[in-house]
Motif scaffolding. Structure first.
Motif, PDB file in Angstrom:
ATOM      1  N   SER A 141      18.136  61.047  41.388  1.00  0.00           N
ATOM      2  CA  SER A 141      19.576  61.005  40.472  1.00  0.00           C
ATOM      3  C   SER A 141      20.729  61.474  40.908  1.00  0.00           C
ATOM      4  O   SER A 141      21.740  61.036  40.650  1.00  0.00           O
ATOM      5  N   ARG A 142      20.623  62.715  41.783  1.00  0.00           N
ATOM      6  CA  ARG A 142      21.703  63.347  42.407  1.00  0.00           C
ATOM      7  C   ARG A 142      22.253  62.323  43.240  1.00  0.00           C
ATOM      8  O   ARG A 142      23.689  62.145  43.307  1.00  0.00           O
ATOM      9  N   ASP A 143      21.538  61.839  44.179  1.00  0.00           N
ATOM     10  CA  ASP A 143      22.048  61.005  45.054  1.00  0.00           C
ATOM     11  C   ASP A 143      22.754  59.640  44.716  1.00  0.00           C
ATOM     12  O   ASP A 143      23.820  59.215  45.328  1.00  0.00           O
ATOM     13  N   ILE A 144      22.289  58.922  43.595  1.00  0.00           N
ATOM     14  CA  ILE A 144      22.965  57.888  42.875  1.00  0.00           C
ATOM     15  C   ILE A 144      24.312  58.420  42.194  1.00  0.00           C
ATOM     16  O   ILE A 144      25.337  57.718  42.472  1.00  0.00           O
ATOM     17  N   PHE A 145      24.375  59.704  41.711  1.00  0.00           N
ATOM     18  CA  PHE A 145      25.720  60.101  41.127  1.00  0.00           C
ATOM     19  C   PHE A 145      26.465  60.179  42.391  1.00  0.00           C
ATOM     20  O   PHE A 145      27.736  59.845  42.202  1.00  0.00           O
ATOM     21  N   LEU A 146      26.127  60.730  43.435  1.00  0.00           N
ATOM     22  CA  LEU A 146      27.078  61.054  44.518  1.00  0.00           C
ATOM     23  C   LEU A 146      27.478  59.517  45.158  1.00  0.00           C
ATOM     24  O   LEU A 146      28.599  59.227  45.684  1.00  0.00           O
ATOM     25  N   PHE A 147      26.502  58.757  45.237  1.00  0.00           N
ATOM     26  CA  PHE A 147      26.822  57.436  45.627  1.00  0.00           C
ATOM     27  C   PHE A 147      28.109  56.813  45.045  1.00  0.00           C
ATOM     28  O   PHE A 147      28.892  56.107  45.509  1.00  0.00           O
ATOM     29  N   SER A 148      27.753  56.907  43.578  1.00  0.00           N
ATOM     30  CA  SER A 148      28.930  56.401  42.815  1.00  0.00           C
ATOM     31  C   SER A 148      30.288  56.929  42.813  1.00  0.00           C
ATOM     32  O   SER A 148      31.191  56.165  43.323  1.00  0.00           O
ATOM     33  N   PHE A 149      30.290  58.296  43.171  1.00  0.00           N
ATOM     34  CA  PHE A 149      31.686  58.964  43.720  1.00  0.00           C
ATOM     35  C   PHE A 149      32.165  58.611  44.832  1.00  0.00           C
ATOM     36  O   PHE A 149      33.183  58.190  44.870  1.00  0.00           O
ATOM     37  N   TYR A 150      31.141  58.239  45.794  1.00  0.00           N
ATOM     38  CA  TYR A 150      31.616  57.897  47.269  1.00  0.00           C
ATOM     39  C   TYR A 150      31.880  56.599  47.051  1.00  0.00           C
ATOM     40  O   TYR A 150      33.198  56.306  48.093  1.00  0.00           O
ATOM     41  N   THR A 151      31.760  55.701  46.395  1.00  0.00           N
ATOM     42  CA  THR A 151      32.178  54.610  46.294  1.00  0.00           C
ATOM     43  C   THR A 151      33.186  54.160  45.143  1.00  0.00           C
ATOM     44  O   THR A 151      33.134  53.226  44.320  1.00  0.00           O
ATOM     45  N   ARG A 152      34.158  55.137  45.171  1.00  0.00           N
ATOM     46  CA  ARG A 152      35.340  54.908  43.977  1.00  0.00           C
ATOM     47  C   ARG A 152      34.789  54.913  42.479  1.00  0.00           C
ATOM     48  O   ARG A 152      35.332  54.155  41.903  1.00  0.00           O
ATOM     49  N   GLY A 153      33.690  55.451  42.338  1.00  0.00           N
ATOM     50  CA  GLY A 153      33.375  55.579  40.871  1.00  0.00           C
ATOM     51  C   GLY A 153      32.547  54.228  40.513  1.00  0.00           C
ATOM     52  O   GLY A 153      32.912  53.943  39.561  1.00  0.00           O
ATOM     53  N   MET A 154      31.754  53.503  41.628  1.00  0.00           N
ATOM     54  CA  MET A 154      31.150  52.328  41.012  1.00  0.00           C
ATOM     55  C   MET A 154      30.320  52.444  39.821  1.00  0.00           C
ATOM     56  O   MET A 154      29.272  53.740  39.775  1.00  0.00           O
ATOM     57  N   ALA A 155      30.193  51.494  38.792  1.00  0.00           N
ATOM     58  CA  ALA A 155      29.253  51.915  37.645  1.00  0.00           C
ATOM     59  C   ALA A 155      28.060  51.850  38.045  1.00  0.00           C
ATOM     60  O   ALA A 155      27.353  50.947  38.958  1.00  0.00           O
ATOM     61  N   PHE A 156      26.974  52.339  37.206  1.00  0.00           N
ATOM     62  CA  PHE A 156      25.517  52.317  37.482  1.00  0.00           C
ATOM     63  C   PHE A 156      24.998  50.965  37.659  1.00  0.00           C
ATOM     64  O   PHE A 156      24.310  50.702  38.625  1.00  0.00           O
ATOM     65  N   VAL A 157      25.488  50.102  36.636  1.00  0.00           N
ATOM     66  CA  VAL A 157      24.819  48.523  36.639  1.00  0.00           C
ATOM     67  C   VAL A 157      25.265  47.926  38.016  1.00  0.00           C
ATOM     68  O   VAL A 157      24.423  47.116  38.350  1.00  0.00           O
ATOM     69  N   ASP A 158      26.309  48.230  38.766  1.00  0.00           N
ATOM     70  CA  ASP A 158      26.756  47.564  39.832  1.00  0.00           C
ATOM     71  C   ASP A 158      25.979  48.207  41.037  1.00  0.00           C
ATOM     72  O   ASP A 158      25.610  47.335  42.182  1.00  0.00           O
ATOM     73  N   ILE A 159      25.609  49.605  41.127  1.00  0.00           N
ATOM     74  CA  ILE A 159      24.901  50.048  42.067  1.00  0.00           C
ATOM     75  C   ILE A 159      23.395  49.493  42.064  1.00  0.00           C
ATOM     76  O   ILE A 159      22.907  49.210  42.861  1.00  0.00           O
ATOM     77  N   ALA A 160      22.993  49.500  40.613  1.00  0.00           N
ATOM     78  CA  ALA A 160      21.537  49.049  40.731  1.00  0.00           C
ATOM     79  C   ALA A 160      21.504  47.709  41.222  1.00  0.00           C
ATOM     80  O   ALA A 160      20.377  47.196  41.739  1.00  0.00           O
ATOM     81  N   HIS A 161      22.329  46.693  41.307  1.00  0.00           N
ATOM     82  CA  HIS A 161      22.236  45.299  41.588  1.00  0.00           C
ATOM     83  C   HIS A 161      22.770  45.175  42.935  1.00  0.00           C
ATOM     84  O   HIS A 161      22.774  43.840  43.565  1.00  0.00           O
ATOM     85  N   LEU A 162      23.281  46.176  43.872  1.00  0.00           N
ATOM     86  CA  LEU A 162      23.637  46.046  45.139  1.00  0.00           C
ATOM     87  C   LEU A 162      22.523  45.397  46.054  1.00  0.00           C
ATOM     88  O   LEU A 162      21.310  46.051  46.163  1.00  0.00           O
ATOM     89  N   LYS A 163      22.694  44.387  46.759  1.00  0.00           N
ATOM     90  CA  LYS A 163      21.852  43.843  47.870  1.00  0.00           C
ATOM     91  C   LYS A 163      22.266  44.345  49.151  1.00  0.00           C
ATOM     92  O   LYS A 163      23.434  44.498  49.378  1.00  0.00           O
ATOM     93  N   LYS A 164      21.220  44.237  50.047  1.00  0.00           N
ATOM     94  CA  LYS A 164      21.549  44.575  51.448  1.00  0.00           C
ATOM     95  C   LYS A 164      22.368  43.448  52.145  1.00  0.00           C
ATOM     96  O   LYS A 164      23.367  44.142  52.848  1.00  0.00           O
ATOM     97  N   ARG A 165      22.440  42.395  51.646  1.00  0.00           N
ATOM     98  CA  ARG A 165      23.380  41.311  52.168  1.00  0.00           C
ATOM     99  C   ARG A 165      24.850  41.550  51.694  1.00  0.00           C
ATOM    100  O   ARG A 165      25.864  40.865  52.425  1.00  0.00           O
ATOM    101  N   ASP A 166      25.077  42.280  50.589  1.00  0.00           N
ATOM    102  CA  ASP A 166      26.492  42.731  50.285  1.00  0.00           C
ATOM    103  C   ASP A 166      27.260  43.740  50.981  1.00  0.00           C
ATOM    104  O   ASP A 166      28.402  43.925  51.171  1.00  0.00           O
ATOM    105  N   LEU A 167      26.302  44.150  52.127  1.00  0.00           N
ATOM    106  CA  LEU A 167      26.929  45.400  53.146  1.00  0.00           C
ATOM    107  C   LEU A 167      27.237  44.431  54.545  1.00  0.00           C
ATOM    108  O   LEU A 167      25.979  44.084  55.051  1.00  0.00           O
ATOM    109  N   ARG A 168      28.284  44.219  55.134  1.00  0.00           N
ATOM    110  CA  ARG A 168      28.481  43.458  56.161  1.00  0.00           C
ATOM    111  C   ARG A 168      29.685  44.002  56.872  1.00  0.00           C
ATOM    112  O   ARG A 168      30.723  44.110  56.558  1.00  0.00           O
TER     113      ARG A 168
END
Length: 320
Positions: free
Chosen positions: A158-185
């Motif tokens: 939970s803490r890491d997902i919160f930090l990940f959101s902060f690191y990614t300019r406040g990415m919404a949880f729904v968008d974090i949940a659906h991130l795929k490995k292919r989205d990182l290139r």
């Protein structure tokens, strides 16, 4: 006069206004609403379907009937419903949420010629009040980052997902949940906001990679362990994890001595608030977070250099 007697009087008043045969021909508001809930869900509009269902169920509890002809819906009834919500402790934005969704259902019925438009929602509040801003300073972000939660895996996640959101300019949880490995290139994370459909690009930073490495799963297409691709339906999993993570974040916030209830929303607002405090232009912040409601910004801002956005995020992360 009791609430039930008051409602009965309102219903009687509107029933008298129409011949019986005409009332019968219109049909039930709740039948139409439930069909609309099913049809929007079938079209893949899950969020719309859910909000229609929530508003319909609330209105049904007030009316205490499953059979409400459209012609009984007048401004007196809707004002009585608003007063009922207020007595039940609903805040103005909550009441407005119900009213806007019921109005949308009603207007769909008008479009289908099931009822003549009589604007029954004209006297109730359907706006959006400014809410109390909830942001935490960098010192609190640092405290969260330094907490040792290894003994409690769900709190750690939970803490890491919160930090990940902060690191990614406040990415919404729904968008974090659906991130795929292919989205990182090639050092760039790209995703399309579920809320607005806007495509965003984020420069990949080491702090983001550290979290992904911590939860790396060779068999999953997802970047983070929120949705299990083997289970099937994504939305129930996302909603369940959202509730679970927000519940644990509140506990973590108390452990860290943070005075406001910690939720995923706080991560998003914290990034924006801290960015603004560092004199990063509002237009950069708006573009960074994928806002589509900054109409004033959009008027004079045709596009932003993505490097400026990445630099803004690097400034924020460098302060940790």
């Amino acid at each position: 006069m009791t609430t039930s007697k008051f409602r009965s009087k309102l219903y009687a008043k509107s029933v008298v206004a129409l011949p019986y045969a005409e009332q019968e021909s219109v049909g039930s508001f709740f039948d139409f609403a439930e069909e609309l809930v099913r049809s929007t869900k079938a079209l893949g509009r899950d969020r719309t379907s859910e909000t229609y269902a929530v508003a319909t169920n609330s209105f049904k509890r007030f009316c205490q009937t499953d059979d409400l002809p459209f012609e009984k819906i007048d401004s007196d009834l809707i004002e009585a419903y608003e007063a009922y919500l207020k007595r039940m402790g609903a805040l103005p934005n909550t009441s407005s949420f119900y009213m806007r969704n019921l109005r949308a259902i009603y207007n769909r019925a008008v479009e289908k010629d099931l009822v003549v438009q009589c604007n029954p929602f004209r006297h109730v509040y359907t706006g959006v009040d400014k809410t109390v801003k909830r942001a935490i300073p960098l010192a609190d972000i640092r405290r969260l980052k330094e907490l040792d939660l290894s003994a409690n895996p769900i709190q750690d996640l939970s803490r890491d997902i919160f930090l990940f959101s902060f690191y990614t300019r406040g990415m919404a949880f729904v968008d974090i949940a659906h991130l795929k490995k292919r989205d990182l290139r090639s050092g760039v994370l790209s995703y399309r906001r579920r809320k607005t459909g806007q495509q965003l690009f984020i420069k990949w930073e080491k702090c983001m990679q550290d979290i992904v490495d911590k939860y790396k799963s060779a068999g999953s297409p997802y970047l983070l362990p929120i949705i299990d691709h083997n289970v099937g339906n994504e939305r129930p999993q996302y909603l369940s994890m959202s509730h679970k993570i927000n519940r644990h974040l509140k506990q973590i916030g108390e452990m860290a001595g943070i005075t406001i209830p910690l939720t995923m929303y706080v991560a998003r607002h914290a990034w924006a608030s801290i960015a603004r405090s560092r004199n990063i232009p509002l237009s950069i912040i708006s573009e960074s977070m994928g806002h589509d409601s900054e109409s004033t910004t959009r008027i004079y801002l045709a596009s932003l250099d993505n490097s400026a956005i990445d630099n803004a995020n690097s400034i924020i992360l460098g302060l940790l």
